[in-house]
Write a protein that holds these residues in place. Structure first.
Motif, PDB file in Angstrom:
ATOM      1  N   THR A 130      46.908 -41.612 -50.806  1.00  0.00           N
ATOM      2  CA  THR A 130      47.813 -41.343 -49.685  1.00  0.00           C
ATOM      3  C   THR A 130      48.240 -39.883 -49.781  1.00  0.00           C
TER       4      THR A 130
ATOM      5  N   LEU B 270      45.537 -41.553 -45.095  1.00  0.00           N
ATOM      6  CA  LEU B 270      45.340 -42.731 -45.937  1.00  0.00           C
ATOM      7  C   LEU B 270      43.846 -42.974 -46.134  1.00  0.00           C
TER       8      LEU B 270
ATOM      9  N   SER C  72      52.506 -48.389 -44.906  1.00  0.00           N
ATOM     10  CA  SER C  72      51.135 -48.414 -44.407  1.00  0.00           C
ATOM     11  C   SER C  72      50.493 -49.727 -44.848  1.00  0.00           C
TER      12      SER C  72
END
Length: 647
Positions: A507, A485, A437
């Motif tokens: 997360t 997230l 991410s």
């Protein structure tokens, strides 16, 4: 024409060792000037270049003997009388008309001593007086064919004339350029504001105090001391008397002491800035009231200050004395600046690698008629257990679900009712996963920002309840939470391109379903920290490296330990998982709109490149499979990226 040149040797006696100096007597009557120049060339040894316009007759009467230098001085005087000039150049001397002499460059290296009748150009530096004011005074003293001009920027004079005349003018300039009796004087204002007073004086005397009075010639000055509301004068006695009388007439009480001004803000918040200024002005008023005894505060700070914000125009309205108004304007100018921004780029990388193996055997021996005891090995750590198989047989089910596993069963039923069966199950699995991410967010200095990318998942917090009296209260309550997230960051920029980051990064994800859990299970990884980083420096905020190893074995005592044959009486399962999690953070300071625009352009170009790549893939696919219908998802992507490209 009569031309007589006599020369002789002068000496003090025969005993002198040095050679006596040679002298000449020059007597001319109506001699041609060119012949005269030829004779001077023979005497001095100089080479002359004569302008064709140099013509005429000259007469010279000399009774005293002259040396070579004196002869050349006499030669220059004769040329001067007849309107000519001698200009030394490289190796030669040019004879030209006087009107052209000042436009010709001279080379005085030809002489050991510059003749006093030589026409030269000099610069005279003026220290105290005004050079431009000296020009009309000195101009009548300069020859008509000479030149005199003043340079205001350097406060100097440029003169083209004979050496002896320039020396005379330099003596005059030295006498005129004497320093005046300049002194400093401080005048305390009673009612007027010093800033307004200085502006008014500069408008009334622009030649002495205005913008045009610059450079060394600016002998007078008026300086405002805003702290004590006083004026500092610099000048001679006449100037100070004149300004002092003018200030006395202008320093009168005003009809309205306070002034009102609207200050429009460009970057600051009007309400917050107004609160700050109110607190600051209150402290100033308190310090003035509690000051030392006998210390009179300036009148410009004696009245109250009113400050009101206008949120619609993002402006503040200020009413105060001129002194405090000036101070407030200076404070607002320092605070109303463009705040720097910070681009926060994060990267969360998680890599996992898992491997598991399972091998087991299930045995069952018994009498279906129930006349003999049954023997069963029932292991549940690998695949389906023997009890589940027997239950399916008892229920006369034709199929038994063994799940994701390799299984093989063998059995026999005899006529006397005795039956036996073996079920062997084996499974080996491996898996790799990578989660990457890369969230990024731009925020202002000292401003908290948050970015959330994920899902809003419902969690059950209550359900149907039965009371003690047997009544049922049917209900179900849920609570929604963000799963995905989340990045919260507050940057603070310090001197030296250093950034302090208060970071909270989380997360979370939904775990696979588990039969033992009554509700949804989530995986959560969170970092909350404060770090220091330089501009464009990448930091590792945290990391986790874990390795899990699990071994499970079920067996029949003694029988499970028999070599080879023991595999029929035991069941083994082992699992190994490696997990690596790292979080990176990189701050980039954006101090102006050019840097912010560059970051936005880079992100935009990335989307364009993705759009071009999708179009290329679509063209390649159409070329390979022309009859295939386009993918609806790809068509939607084309539409979105085309809109981005148009914008």
């Amino acid at each position: 024409m009569v031309l007589t040149v006599l020369w002789m040797f002068l000496g003090a006696g025969q005993g002198f060792a040095q050679e006596p100096e040679q002298t000449w007597k020059v007597n001319l009557k109506d001699a041609d000037v060119r012949a005269f120049i030829t004779q001077i060339a023979d005497i001095t040894g100089y080479s002359f270049v004569v302008d064709p316009r140099v013509k005429g007759k000259v007469t010279v009467v000399s009774n005293a003997p002259m040396g070579k230098d004196a002869v050349y001085e006499m030669f220059l005087s004769v040329l001067n009388v007849h309107g000519f000039a001698a200009i030394p150049a490289e190796g030669v001397i040019k004879i030209v008309q006087q009107n052209d002499a000042k436009q010709t460059a001279e080379n005085l290296k030809l002489f050991n001593k510059v003749p006093r009748e030589q026409l030269v150009t000099r610069v005279i530096q003026v220290k105290n007086a005004n050079a431009l004011e000296l020009v009309p005074i000195l101009r009548p003293m300069v020859a008509k064919y000479g030149h005199l001009a003043g340079v205001a920027a350097a406060n100097a004079l440029i003169i083209s004339d004979h050496v002896n005349n320039i020396a005379r003018i330099e003596r005059i300039v030295d006498e005129l350029d004497s320093p005046s009796n300049y002194e400093l004087e401080v005048i305390q204002l009673k009612d007027a504001w010093v800033g307004d007073m200085v502006k008014l004086l500069e408008e009334l005397a622009p030649g002495e105090l205005g913008k045009g009075a610059k450079g060394p010639q600016n002998k007078f000055s008026v300086v405002a001391d805003e702290r004590s509301n006083r004026i500092i004068l610099k000048g001679d006695e006449n100037f100070r008397d004149k300004i002092r009388q003018l200030i006395a007439k202008l320093d009168q009480p005003a009809a309205v002491s306070d002034t009102t001004q609207v200050i429009r803000l460009r970057h600051a918040d009007a309400e917050k800035l107004a609160e700050l200024l109110k607190g600051l002005m209150s402290d100033i008023a308190s310090s003035q009231e509690g000051g030392p005894e006998g210390g009179a505060a300036p009148s410009a700070g004696s009245s109250k200050v009113s400050i009101y914000p206008d949120e619609g125009l993002n402006a503040i309205v200020v009413r105060a004395e001129p002194g405090l108004m000036k101070e407030i304007e200076a404070i607002v100018a320092e605070l109303d600046v463009r705040r720097a921004q910070v681009l926060i780029e994060a990267a969360i990388v998680e890599i996992s690698d898992g491997l598991s193996k399972a091998l087991g055997a299930q045995l069952a021996v018994g009498d279906l008629d129930g006349n003999a005891p049954a023997v069963v090995t029932n292991f549940s750590n690998v695949g389906i257990s023997a009890s589940a198989v027997l239950a399916a047989i008892a229920n006369q089910s034709s199929t038994v679900s063994v799940g994701d596993i390799a299984a093989m069963g063998v059995g026999e039923k005899k006529e006397n009712g005795t039956s036996w069966g073996i079920l062997v199950q084996a499974l080996a699995t491996s898996g790799q996963a990578k989660l990457l991410s890369t969230p990024s967010i731009i925020t202002m200095d000292n401003q908290e920002s948050e970015i959330v990318v994920g899902q809003n998942v419902p969690f059950r917090t209550g359900q149907t309840a039965t009371g003690t009296d047997g009544t049922t209260n049917p209900f179900t309550t849920i609570e929604r939470q963000d799963v995905g997230l989340t990045l919260r960051v507050t940057p603070s920029i310090s001197e030296g391109e250093l950034v302090r980051l208060d970071i909270e990064q989380e997360t979370s994800s939904i775990a696979p379903s588990n039969e033992s859990a009554s509700d949804i299970i989530t995986n959560k990884r969170q970092i909350k920290t404060s770090v220091l980083a330089d501009d464009r420096e990448t930091l590792v905020l945290g990391g986790l490296i874990s390795e899990n190893y699990t071994l499970s074995e079920n067996k029949v005592p003694l029988l499970g330990d028999i070599p080879l044959l023991g595999y029929l009486f035991r069941s083994t399962s082992q699992a190994k998982e490696n997990r690596n999690l790292l979080v990176f953070m990189k701050p980039t300071i954006l101090r102006n709109k050019e840097e912010t625009r560059k970051v936005s352009d880079d992100k935009y170009q990335g989307l364009l490149e993705l759009n071009f790549d999708l179009k290329k893939r679509a063209r390649d696919q159409s070329a390979e499979e022309p009859n295939k219908e386009p993918d609806p998802k790809m068509e939607e992507l084309f539409h979105r990226n085309s809109m981005i490209e148009r914008n």
